[in-house]
Design a protein around this motif. Structure first.
Motif, PDB file in Angstrom:
ATOM      1  N   LEU A  93       0.843  -1.199   0.000  1.00 28.14           N
ATOM      2  CA  LEU A  93       0.000   0.000   0.000  1.00 28.14           C
ATOM      3  C   LEU A  93       0.881   1.253   0.000  1.00 28.14           C
ATOM      4  CD1 LEU A  93      -2.719  -1.197   2.557  1.00 28.14           C
ATOM      5  CD2 LEU A  93      -2.731  -1.368   0.055  1.00 28.14           C
ATOM      6  N   GLU A  94       2.022   1.166   0.692  1.00 27.10           N
ATOM      7  CA  GLU A  94       2.974   2.290   0.674  1.00 27.10           C
ATOM      8  C   GLU A  94       3.528   2.495  -0.746  1.00 27.10           C
ATOM      9  OE1 GLU A  94       4.338   1.020   5.194  1.00 27.10           O
ATOM     10  OE2 GLU A  94       5.827   1.022   3.589  1.00 27.10           O
ATOM     11  N   LEU A  95       3.768   1.378  -1.446  1.00 25.18           N
ATOM     12  CA  LEU A  95       4.266   1.476  -2.829  1.00 25.18           C
ATOM     13  C   LEU A  95       3.268   2.189  -3.724  1.00 25.18           C
ATOM     14  CD1 LEU A  95       5.952  -1.818  -4.101  1.00 25.18           C
ATOM     15  CD2 LEU A  95       6.957   0.285  -3.254  1.00 25.18           C
ATOM     16  N   LEU A  96       1.973   1.951  -3.469  1.00 26.92           N
ATOM     17  CA  LEU A  96       0.946   2.616  -4.288  1.00 26.92           C
ATOM     18  C   LEU A  96       1.027   4.128  -4.099  1.00 26.92           C
ATOM     19  CD1 LEU A  96      -2.052   0.149  -3.800  1.00 26.92           C
ATOM     20  CD2 LEU A  96      -0.730   0.533  -5.896  1.00 26.92           C
ATOM     21  N   THR A  97       1.297   4.573  -2.874  1.00 29.77           N
ATOM     22  CA  THR A  97       1.466   6.006  -2.619  1.00 29.77           C
ATOM     23  C   THR A  97       2.614   6.556  -3.467  1.00 29.77           C
ATOM     24  OG1 THR A  97       0.686   5.751  -0.346  1.00 29.77           O
ATOM     25  CG2 THR A  97       1.977   7.733  -0.824  1.00 29.77           C
TER      26      THR A  97
ATOM     27  N   GLY B  74       3.081   8.189 -11.678  1.00 30.49           N
ATOM     28  CA  GLY B  74       2.198   7.718 -12.744  1.00 30.49           C
ATOM     29  C   GLY B  74       0.955   7.052 -12.192  1.00 30.49           C
ATOM     30  N   ASP B  75       0.299   6.253 -13.034  1.00 33.61           N
ATOM     31  CA  ASP B  75      -0.900   5.518 -12.632  1.00 33.61           C
ATOM     32  C   ASP B  75      -0.528   4.096 -12.225  1.00 33.61           C
ATOM     33  OD1 ASP B  75      -2.712   7.567 -13.144  1.00 33.61           O
ATOM     34  OD2 ASP B  75      -2.845   7.035 -15.271  1.00 33.61           O
ATOM     35  N   PRO B  76      -0.794   3.720 -10.972  1.00 29.88           N
ATOM     36  CA  PRO B  76      -0.396   2.379 -10.524  1.00 29.88           C
ATOM     37  C   PRO B  76      -1.231   1.259 -11.153  1.00 29.88           C
ATOM     38  CG  PRO B  76      -0.909   3.851  -8.660  1.00 29.88           C
ATOM     39  CD  PRO B  76      -1.376   4.526  -9.894  1.00 29.88           C
ATOM     40  N   VAL B  77      -0.558   0.279 -11.712  1.00 27.90           N
ATOM     41  CA  VAL B  77      -1.202  -0.959 -12.155  1.00 27.90           C
ATOM     42  C   VAL B  77      -0.607  -2.074 -11.294  1.00 27.90           C
ATOM     43  CG1 VAL B  77      -1.449  -2.612 -14.048  1.00 27.90           C
ATOM     44  CG2 VAL B  77      -1.511  -0.156 -14.521  1.00 27.90           C
ATOM     45  N   ALA B  78      -1.464  -2.745 -10.519  1.00 31.99           N
ATOM     46  CA  ALA B  78      -0.968  -3.748  -9.581  1.00 31.99           C
ATOM     47  C   ALA B  78      -0.897  -5.121 -10.237  1.00 31.99           C
ATOM     48  CB  ALA B  78      -1.866  -3.790  -8.357  1.00 31.99           C
TER      49      ALA B  78
ATOM     50  N   GLU C 227      -8.783   0.796  -3.491  1.00 33.55           N
ATOM     51  CA  GLU C 227      -8.967   1.783  -2.425  1.00 33.55           C
ATOM     52  C   GLU C 227      -7.726   2.688  -2.276  1.00 33.55           C
ATOM     53  OE1 GLU C 227     -11.445   2.201  -0.192  1.00 33.55           O
ATOM     54  OE2 GLU C 227     -10.304   3.611   1.054  1.00 33.55           O
ATOM     55  N   HIS C 228      -6.561   2.146  -2.618  1.00 33.88           N
ATOM     56  CA  HIS C 228      -5.323   2.907  -2.447  1.00 33.88           C
ATOM     57  C   HIS C 228      -4.694   3.353  -3.764  1.00 33.88           C
ATOM     58  CE1 HIS C 228      -5.866   0.916   1.450  1.00 33.88           C
ATOM     59  NE2 HIS C 228      -5.362   2.038   1.915  1.00 33.88           N
ATOM     60  N   GLY C 229      -5.483   3.313  -4.841  1.00 31.52           N
ATOM     61  CA  GLY C 229      -5.016   3.987  -6.054  1.00 31.52           C
ATOM     62  C   GLY C 229      -4.714   3.134  -7.264  1.00 31.52           C
ATOM     63  N   ALA C 230      -4.913   1.811  -7.194  1.00 34.11           N
ATOM     64  CA  ALA C 230      -4.615   0.986  -8.369  1.00 34.11           C
ATOM     65  C   ALA C 230      -5.684   1.205  -9.438  1.00 34.11           C
ATOM     66  CB  ALA C 230      -4.547  -0.485  -7.986  1.00 34.11           C
TER      67      ALA C 230
ATOM     68  N   SER D 277       8.530   3.442   3.995  1.00 39.85           N
ATOM     69  CA  SER D 277       9.153   4.522   3.224  1.00 39.85           C
ATOM     70  C   SER D 277       8.154   5.590   2.814  1.00 39.85           C
ATOM     71  CB  SER D 277       9.829   3.971   1.971  1.00 39.85           C
ATOM     72  OG  SER D 277      10.904   3.137   2.323  1.00 39.85           O
ATOM     73  N   ALA D 278       6.870   5.296   2.913  1.00 37.48           N
ATOM     74  CA  ALA D 278       5.847   6.278   2.530  1.00 37.48           C
ATOM     75  C   ALA D 278       4.592   5.989   3.346  1.00 37.48           C
ATOM     76  CB  ALA D 278       5.535   6.162   1.041  1.00 37.48           C
TER      77      ALA D 278
END
Ligand SMILES: Cc1cc2nc3c(=O)[nH]c(=O)nc-3n(C[C@H](O)[C@H](O)[C@H](O)COP(=O)(O)OP(=O)(O)OC[C@H]3O[C@@H](n4cnc5c(N)ncnc54)[C@H](O)[C@@H]3O)c2cc1C
Ligand SMILES: Cc1cc2nc3c(=O)[nH]c(=O)nc-3n(C[C@H](O)[C@H](O)[C@H](O)COP(=O)(O)OP(=O)(O)OC[C@H]3O[C@@H](n4cnc5c(N)ncnc54)[C@H](O)[C@@H]3O)c2cc1C
Lengths: 320, 261
Positions: free
Chosen positions: A20-24, A30-34, A50-53, A155-156
């Motif tokens: 979830l921190e990586l998504l931040t 850019g736009d996160p694709v999980a 919920e966290h941006g994917a 880290s975030a």
């Protein structure tokens, strides 16, 4: 906007916090694709959305659990081919780093490991790394290919940022190397009910000064009063007083909590390598000359067998 | 047939010294003593134990590094390895993990191997990924981060203690193995070992010998770039109190003032 591939670390569909921190961080560039693989992959979608994917690519096959690392590299490579991302982000677990490294060499890209921060730059994402037991901070970037970057936990911040999170099946075909190393047995780590060491906001650690496995109860009691994870120095682990999975330092876990409390730990460079980036550091040690005191925000020179139980009682009574 | 074991060892600046970066942002090797990375001693130890178990085995230690890296090879030879290979070339200065792994893979193929054994991570770069990249480059199974390892009848087995589970692994040789510091204390070189090491062969190779072009390695050939390195500001001196019977309470007061309680 460019798409950023984020490798999902999950246990049977439960997404672990570092992802979830990586998504931040991914949303900064850019736009996160999980990409979620293995048992429960599709169950990760809600938390990731919920966290941006914007998209969640999923694949499940027995190979992911039955063979080491390589099947996941095959899948991540298929995702890179499908998405043509601007960067690939992977959590810095031991396995995550190996997956990322093999992917990088396959796709002809450079790799940066153990980033502690990430920002957009003119020549691609710029990673911050800690070097030499966190005594230096470097800024680096991948200069060839699609940047592959692994990021350390804590880290975030985790941020809510609802996005579509549309689930798509990822087609994966396994190469000849995928079945090279067989996992013949797997014993899940027993849960202690305490927070995960690398994810915890507070870590309470004990060292050689704790002087015995049974005395770790004092450290655990303090940890529980604060809702903290328990850590240990290598000296305590080598003596058999606490499990290796709780070791903090160069050859153990690297932690970066809001608060780190070291009891009976001298502060050797290899221990510092795993905790020096903690926000607030507190130590209890009977030797006023112990190097750990060079790092602390607050230190008590005293016997941990007096100080720690008194602190625990005080925390409990203040918390009511 | 003899079991051919190649152990990858790295020469690193002493972690207890004042490590820093040179002007070109590579590791400064002039001001700090170097040594065999302590974590690679575990790889040498497991190689020697596997060789002792096998009927017939040969242990070659391999390093990519500057002139002084010979010290690391000597240490490994004095522990009991049979011979050493040193890849040394001025063009290697500033090589990143992709370049280093390329050189190691080519050298390993040239030497010939049944199993490659590496450490869990170096004590300077600390990436912990080189063995996985080697396996990819060599096209053989990766059996990494083992706390326990054995080789029997051409099969390597071991235990990998991961974040969420402990796994038993198995692969056929040839393979790339890495071992952790949980795999068993490394032996100290004996006096006899130290004397014997002086007579053991150390072969030197250059990039030409491995058919590698200078522009595939070094700072210029790196696939990563370091833009800056800054010393972390020293932590501001904290408050230190002596426990006179109220130390725990004083500490609680501090934690409360910082909103931890
Ligand atoms: C390659 C390598 C990797 C390593 N990796 C790690 C690692 O990951 N993690 C790690 O921790 N270490 C690691 N080490 C080991 C490290 O160098 C130290 O040996 C280790 O950290 C020491 O642990 P310690 O501080 O608990 O013990 P010591 O250094 O023995 O310190 C014990 C401290 O407890 C204090 N003390 C004793 N009794 C009391 C009491 N009653 N009350 C209060 N204080 C007391 C003493 O004053 C002393 O300062 C590594 C070493 C090497 C070479
Ligand atoms: C602070 C710092 C950060 C760095 N970050 C990056 C980065 O993000 N990306 C990048 O591409 N490069 C990076 N480098 C460069 C990289 O460390 C070197 O290229 C190095 O040779 C390979 O990485 P490692 O030492 O971290 O290997 P690890 O993967 O940690 O090493 C594992 C094992 O591989 C073997 N091994 C490693 N190097 C050698 C060698 N020279 N000779 C023989 N065996 C060896 C040893 O058995 C070792 O135990 C960094 C270097 C430093 C000093």
């Amino acid at each position: 906007m460019a798409e950023i591939l984020v490798y999902v670390d999950h246990v049977d569909g439960a997404v672990r916090k570092p992802t979830l921190e990586l998504l931040t961080l991914a949303r900064r560039i850019g736009d996160p694709v999980a990409v979620a693989l293995g048992n429960g992959a599709a169950d990760t979608a809600a938390a990731l959305a919920e966290h941006g994917a914007v998209k969640v690519l999923t694949a499940d096959a027995p190979e992911f659990a039955e063979y080491l690392v390589v099947p996941k590299v095959d899948a991540l490579q298929a995702a890179v081919a499908a998405v043509s991302p601007a960067a690939v982000l992977v959590p810095s677990s031991a396995e995550g780093k190996e997956i990322a490294a093999r992917l990088a060499v396959r796709i002809g890209s450079g790799i940066i490991t153990d980033a502690v921060d990430l920002e957009a730059g003119d020549e691609g994402p710029v990673a911050t790394q800690s070097a030499f037991a966190a005594s230096f901070t470097t800024k680096s970037r991948v200069s060839k290919g699609t940047p592959v970057i692994t990021v350390k936990p804590n880290s975030a911040p985790v941020e809510a940022a609802p996005a579509a999170g549309a689930v798509e099946a990822l087609a994966v075909s396994f190469g000849a190397l995928a079945t090279g190393t067989k996992v013949t047995a797997r014993t899940p780590r027993e849960s202690t009910g305490r927070p995960e060491l690398t994810e915890a906001a507070i870590v309470v650690s004990g060292g050689r000064g704790v002087n015995g496995a049974e005395n770790f109860a004092i450290i655990e009691a303090l940890a529980d009063s604060l809702g903290a994870a328990v850590g240990a120095s290598r000296a305590a682990v080598d003596a058999g007083w606490y499990p290796h999975s709780n070791q903090v330092g160069q050859t153990g876990k690297s932690v970066s909590p809001q608060l780190y409390i070291a009891s009976g730990i001298s502060g050797a460079i290899q221990h510092r390598a795993g905790m020096q980036t903690s926000k607030t550091i507190v130590a209890i040690n009977k030797d006023a000359e112990a190097p750990i005191f060079d790092l602390v925000d607050y230190g008590v020179v005293g016997d941990l067998f007096d100080v720690v139980p008194q602190l625990t009682e005080e925390v409990k009574s203040r918390k009511g | 047939m003899s079991l051919r074991i190649v152990v990858c060892v790295k020469y690193v600046p002493d972690a207890t010294g004042d490590r820093h970066f040179a002007d070109d942002l590579t590791v400064d090797r002039d001001d700090v003593d170097g040594l065999l990375s302590e974590l690679d001693e575990y790889a040498v130890e497991q190689a020697l134990q596997i060789a002792e178990e096998a009927d017939d085995a040969e242990v070659t230690v391999l390093t990519v590094g500057p002139e002084d890296a010979k010290d690391a090879l000597r240490k490994a030879l004095s522990m009991g390895a049979d011979k050493a290979v040193h890849v040394e070339d001025d063009d290697l200065h500033g090589t990143d993990v992709m370049g280093t792994s390329l050189v190691l893979a080519k050298a390993i193929e040239k030497v010939g191997y049944d199993v490659v054994i590496a450490g869990m991570a170096s004590t300077d770069g600390t990436m912990g990924v080189l063995p996985a990249i080697l396996a990819e480059r060599l096209g053989v199974p990766q059996v990494t981060l083992l706390s326990e390892v054995s080789i029997e009848d051409g099969v390597v087995k071991g235990r990998r203690d991961g974040d969420t589970a402990s796994e038993q692994l198995e692969a056929s040789l040839p393979a790339v193995v890495s071992v952790t510091d949980q795999s068993g204390e490394a032996r100290y070189p004996s006096f006899k070992g130290i004397m014997a090491a002086k007579k053991k062969p150390v072969e030197s190779l250059e990039l030409d010998d491995l058919d590698i072009d200078a522009d595939e390695v070094g700072l210029a050939g790196a696939w990563t770039a370091v833009d800056s390195a800054a010393e972390r500001p020293a932590r501001t001196a904290g408050t230190i109190v002596k426990d006179e019977g109220e130390g725990g309470k004083q500490l609680a007061e501090y934690l409360a003032s910082q909103k931890f309680i």
